[in-house]
Write a protein that holds these residues in place. Sequence first.
Motif, PDB file in Angstrom:
ATOM      1  N   PHE A 131       0.839  -1.198   0.000  1.00  0.00           N
ATOM      2  CA  PHE A 131       0.000   0.000   0.000  1.00  0.00           C
ATOM      3  C   PHE A 131       0.878   1.254   0.000  1.00  0.00           C
ATOM      4  O   PHE A 131       0.697   2.175  -0.802  1.00  0.00           O
ATOM      5  CB  PHE A 131      -0.904  -0.028   1.234  1.00  0.00           C
ATOM      6  CG  PHE A 131      -1.794   1.170   1.352  1.00  0.00           C
ATOM      7  CD1 PHE A 131      -2.988   1.236   0.655  1.00  0.00           C
ATOM      8  CD2 PHE A 131      -1.423   2.238   2.156  1.00  0.00           C
ATOM      9  CE1 PHE A 131      -3.799   2.348   0.755  1.00  0.00           C
ATOM     10  CE2 PHE A 131      -2.232   3.347   2.259  1.00  0.00           C
ATOM     11  CZ  PHE A 131      -3.426   3.405   1.557  1.00  0.00           C
ATOM     12  N   ARG A 141       0.338   3.274  -3.287  1.00  0.00           N
ATOM     13  CA  ARG A 141      -0.821   4.141  -3.154  1.00  0.00           C
ATOM     14  C   ARG A 141      -0.526   5.474  -2.458  1.00  0.00           C
ATOM     15  O   ARG A 141      -1.424   6.300  -2.350  1.00  0.00           O
ATOM     16  CB  ARG A 141      -1.951   3.433  -2.373  1.00  0.00           C
ATOM     17  CG  ARG A 141      -2.478   2.156  -2.967  1.00  0.00           C
ATOM     18  CD  ARG A 141      -3.050   2.298  -4.368  1.00  0.00           C
ATOM     19  NE  ARG A 141      -3.727   3.561  -4.595  1.00  0.00           N
ATOM     20  CZ  ARG A 141      -3.710   4.219  -5.740  1.00  0.00           C
ATOM     21  NH1 ARG A 141      -3.050   3.742  -6.775  1.00  0.00           N
ATOM     22  NH2 ARG A 141      -4.343   5.341  -5.873  1.00  0.00           N
ATOM     23  N   THR A 142       0.661   5.670  -1.959  1.00  0.00           N
ATOM     24  CA  THR A 142       0.914   6.904  -1.229  1.00  0.00           C
ATOM     25  C   THR A 142       1.958   7.761  -1.940  1.00  0.00           C
ATOM     26  O   THR A 142       2.715   7.290  -2.783  1.00  0.00           O
ATOM     27  CB  THR A 142       1.432   6.638   0.199  1.00  0.00           C
ATOM     28  OG1 THR A 142       2.743   6.088   0.103  1.00  0.00           O
ATOM     29  CG2 THR A 142       0.525   5.680   0.951  1.00  0.00           C
ATOM     30  N   ARG A 143       1.972   9.003  -1.546  1.00  0.00           N
ATOM     31  CA  ARG A 143       2.913   9.970  -2.073  1.00  0.00           C
ATOM     32  C   ARG A 143       4.357   9.541  -1.786  1.00  0.00           C
ATOM     33  O   ARG A 143       5.218   9.589  -2.647  1.00  0.00           O
ATOM     34  CB  ARG A 143       2.615  11.288  -1.363  1.00  0.00           C
ATOM     35  CG  ARG A 143       3.212  12.469  -2.009  1.00  0.00           C
ATOM     36  CD  ARG A 143       2.765  13.676  -1.235  1.00  0.00           C
ATOM     37  NE  ARG A 143       1.892  14.466  -2.060  1.00  0.00           N
ATOM     38  CZ  ARG A 143       1.291  15.577  -1.651  1.00  0.00           C
ATOM     39  NH1 ARG A 143       1.434  15.981  -0.411  1.00  0.00           N
ATOM     40  NH2 ARG A 143       0.550  16.267  -2.463  1.00  0.00           N
ATOM     41  N   ARG A 154       5.414   6.888  -4.156  1.00  0.00           N
ATOM     42  CA  ARG A 154       5.656   7.439  -5.483  1.00  0.00           C
ATOM     43  C   ARG A 154       7.012   8.152  -5.526  1.00  0.00           C
ATOM     44  O   ARG A 154       7.755   8.028  -6.489  1.00  0.00           O
ATOM     45  CB  ARG A 154       4.529   8.402  -5.843  1.00  0.00           C
ATOM     46  CG  ARG A 154       4.808   9.123  -7.084  1.00  0.00           C
ATOM     47  CD  ARG A 154       3.711   9.124  -8.110  1.00  0.00           C
ATOM     48  NE  ARG A 154       3.008   7.901  -8.361  1.00  0.00           N
ATOM     49  CZ  ARG A 154       1.759   7.864  -8.841  1.00  0.00           C
ATOM     50  NH1 ARG A 154       1.136   8.982  -9.093  1.00  0.00           N
ATOM     51  NH2 ARG A 154       1.155   6.721  -9.077  1.00  0.00           N
ATOM     52  N   TYR A 155       7.330   8.875  -4.470  1.00  0.00           N
ATOM     53  CA  TYR A 155       8.620   9.577  -4.442  1.00  0.00           C
ATOM     54  C   TYR A 155       9.772   8.587  -4.439  1.00  0.00           C
ATOM     55  O   TYR A 155      10.794   8.804  -5.091  1.00  0.00           O
ATOM     56  CB  TYR A 155       8.713  10.470  -3.201  1.00  0.00           C
ATOM     57  CG  TYR A 155       7.784  11.668  -3.250  1.00  0.00           C
ATOM     58  CD1 TYR A 155       7.024  11.929  -4.371  1.00  0.00           C
ATOM     59  CD2 TYR A 155       7.686  12.534  -2.177  1.00  0.00           C
ATOM     60  CE1 TYR A 155       6.168  13.009  -4.419  1.00  0.00           C
ATOM     61  CE2 TYR A 155       6.835  13.636  -2.211  1.00  0.00           C
ATOM     62  CZ  TYR A 155       6.073  13.860  -3.334  1.00  0.00           C
ATOM     63  OH  TYR A 155       5.237  14.932  -3.381  1.00  0.00           O
ATOM     64  N   PHE A 162       9.943   5.655  -5.785  1.00  0.00           N
ATOM     65  CA  PHE A 162      10.187   5.106  -7.118  1.00  0.00           C
ATOM     66  C   PHE A 162      10.693   6.181  -8.079  1.00  0.00           C
ATOM     67  O   PHE A 162      11.560   5.919  -8.909  1.00  0.00           O
ATOM     68  CB  PHE A 162       8.937   4.404  -7.648  1.00  0.00           C
ATOM     69  CG  PHE A 162       8.787   3.027  -7.058  1.00  0.00           C
ATOM     70  CD1 PHE A 162       9.342   1.927  -7.694  1.00  0.00           C
ATOM     71  CD2 PHE A 162       8.155   2.842  -5.843  1.00  0.00           C
ATOM     72  CE1 PHE A 162       9.252   0.663  -7.130  1.00  0.00           C
ATOM     73  CE2 PHE A 162       8.062   1.583  -5.273  1.00  0.00           C
ATOM     74  CZ  PHE A 162       8.609   0.487  -5.920  1.00  0.00           C
ATOM     75  N   ALA A 163      10.168   7.394  -7.962  1.00  0.00           N
ATOM     76  CA  ALA A 163      10.631   8.470  -8.842  1.00  0.00           C
ATOM     77  C   ALA A 163      12.109   8.783  -8.574  1.00  0.00           C
ATOM     78  O   ALA A 163      12.894   8.971  -9.507  1.00  0.00           O
ATOM     79  CB  ALA A 163       9.780   9.723  -8.643  1.00  0.00           C
ATOM     80  N   ILE A 168      13.062   0.029  -9.683  1.00  0.00           N
ATOM     81  CA  ILE A 168      12.239  -1.151  -9.959  1.00  0.00           C
ATOM     82  C   ILE A 168      12.283  -2.120  -8.787  1.00  0.00           C
ATOM     83  O   ILE A 168      13.363  -2.408  -8.261  1.00  0.00           O
ATOM     84  CB  ILE A 168      12.739  -1.876 -11.218  1.00  0.00           C
ATOM     85  CG1 ILE A 168      12.609  -0.951 -12.434  1.00  0.00           C
ATOM     86  CG2 ILE A 168      11.949  -3.161 -11.459  1.00  0.00           C
ATOM     87  CD1 ILE A 168      13.287  -1.478 -13.662  1.00  0.00           C
TER      88      ILE A 168
END
Lengths: 440, 263
Positions: free
Chosen positions: A303, A307-309, A312-313, A315-316, A387
């Motif tokens: 999750f 699903r969270t900011r 996302r950060y 992985f970015a 990844i």
Amino acid sequence: MTDIPTLHGAAKVDKESPFIRFLRATEIDARLLGMIAALILIWVGFHFYGHFVNGFGAFLTPRNLWNLSVQTSSIGVMATGMVLVIVTRHIDLSVGSILGFSAMSMAILQVWILPEFLGLGHPMIWIITVVFGLLIGAAIGAFHGYLIAYLSIPAFIVTLGGLLVWRGAAFLLARGETISPVDATFKHLGGGPFGAIGSTGSWIVGLLGCTAAVALIFSGRAQRRRFQFPLRPVWAEAFLASVSCGGIIAFVLLVNSYPWPKGIVKQYVAANNIETPVSEIFISHGFAIPVLIMIAVGIAMTFLATRTRFGRYVFAIGGNPEAAELAGINTRWVTVKIFALMGMLCGLSAVIASARLNSATNNLGTLDELYVIAAAVIGGTSFAGGIGTIYGAILGALVMQSLQTGMVLIGFDAAIQQIVVGTVLVVAVWIDSVYRRRAK
Amino acid sequence: MSSETSGTPLVEIKDLSIAFGGIKAVDQASVDLFPGEVVAILGHNGAGKSTLIKVLSGAYKRDGGQIFVNGEEADINNPRDAKQYGIETIYQTLAVADNVDAAANLYLGREILTSFGTLDDAAMEAEARKVMGRLNPNFQRFKEPVSKLSGGQRQSVAIARAILFNARILIMDEPTAALGPQETEQVSELIQQLKKEGIGIFLISHDIHDVFDLADRVAVMKNGQMVGYARTEDVSKDEVLGMIIMGKCPAGAVAGPGAMQEA
Ligand SMILES: Nc1ncnc2c1ncn2[C@@H]1O[C@H](COP(=O)(O)OP(=O)(O)O)[C@@H](O)[C@H]1O
Ligand SMILES: [Mg+2]
């Protein structure tokens, strides 16, 4: 340049085999399949090696597989954190030592300190101890993260130092003594007959799991329809649903077919004034609590990652650290959080590992870093960054623990075990890099 | 194509300097920008254009000089600060995260969240479709990692990200370098449109032909210094080329510290 791979890919599509078509329709990662194949190979291999060489195949028994699930928990929990660490192109070599230090601190707290104030066996002891262990782990991890992010010391060096520092500190805490036994309730967090939820509980968990799997498949389909994304064929969805539910039910049947040992049953019968003769009583273990902890961590981390900011950060940053920074992400702070989370998971694994042993020893968690890193990499986390998946890491942990358990069962000594684990780690990274080059 | 160049500038960069290990990448450079204006920053490769604007966008910290936004001194120490001032940048190196999808890239650092605090992918994608529709109407691949996109598509993602958040000051560093003629035309139209909305644009290029017709003014850099400034009405392309190549300031331009000294 860009045209060539497309043409190449188009040519492939024409003559692809039914197997590839099956993978495409179900969207099962070839890598996941490879991992499951490796797992089956290891299990069957060890079983028959034992069968033919030692005259007794001990691997594919409820007892061994149940124990395997418990032993996987500690590594599996840490591997989920290692995914985030490696995704952001870092490494954490100190996880085993953080585990050791947290376990020792918790043991001192629950055995030497808390009983003085609360009285032996007070129901708050295990709760306070667990929270304390998680905080210690998180604090150490955050400190490492600070050194890495704000003082720009490479993670490799910080955590290599941490590997020694925290192991040494764990020794100093109790001058090398083993602290035992731990709090009676705390002990259940490590499994054992009383640290498992029994047959009925396991069926409930299993049915909840099946419901969730089916619900996920349905909601995924609805989501795709909304985004006008190509849908999986219905047969593929049905296949996925039945495989997930089948797997969950098989797992329930397995843990329920491992009975309590006779001695424990006898005590239980005596304590509860049961008339039935001991030989006729079959009490299932069911899912062990540490396994449930690992599953809960896996779900929570998935999750968090998707699903969270924060996820996302992570992985970015792994995909392109410079772009992430220019997009306004506070990459340093995210790094601190990643390492703090890793440390907290080490604290949780310390709970599981010391509860299972019913004691904290100075060398608890030694070499765990190798298993944890190998688990993440076998599970598809790439050292190139950006990844990785949580479920992959947990499966990777199962692969590593199967190897370890299998070698112990057939009587390989520690030296050979080390050689095998080391080799597997290197080969796994090699296969990963070959696989990724092909995929490009 | 007249624009207001009196009153308070949107941005004013004053005597800005930055060095990398002894090399003065930008040396006492000044330039300003008014609302609804396009200022082209021109110069050879290595002149210091990207470095100058990276200071403005917070990617680099300046060694000296000042930045004013709407007449007030701005304290820009990182990209987040710059965004607070409404400064959005499309970097020459196309700063996108290759492994996540277009919608995630558009909202990177400024995600839309649901009321539970989780990522609201549906909302982000809906907005992404709107803004991408303006730029690249054929674009449909919102759910694929950006690494799967063509150079032009990646460029549109980078541009879309910059205009998504109501920028007041837009920096475009060689925005059409990776684009074909049709996509370049779309970017030109976009610039005209943004200009009408009162956004100030720094348009950076090493090729004068890309920008001369779009720009209201040019500022030419050479060896980290400003050669001079001119309104595009007052100079010819050849004269600007002379500024870029030799640092020679024509009559219609105002000389800067980097202008060739007349012996
Ligand atoms: N991060 C950096 N480290 C060291 N030198 C740099 C860095 N960025 C730019 N430079 C140097 O600064 C000068 C100006 O570069 P740049 O601003 O990229 O030029 P332009 O964008 O005009 O082509 C060049 O000499 C370049 O080598
Ligand atoms: Mg440049």
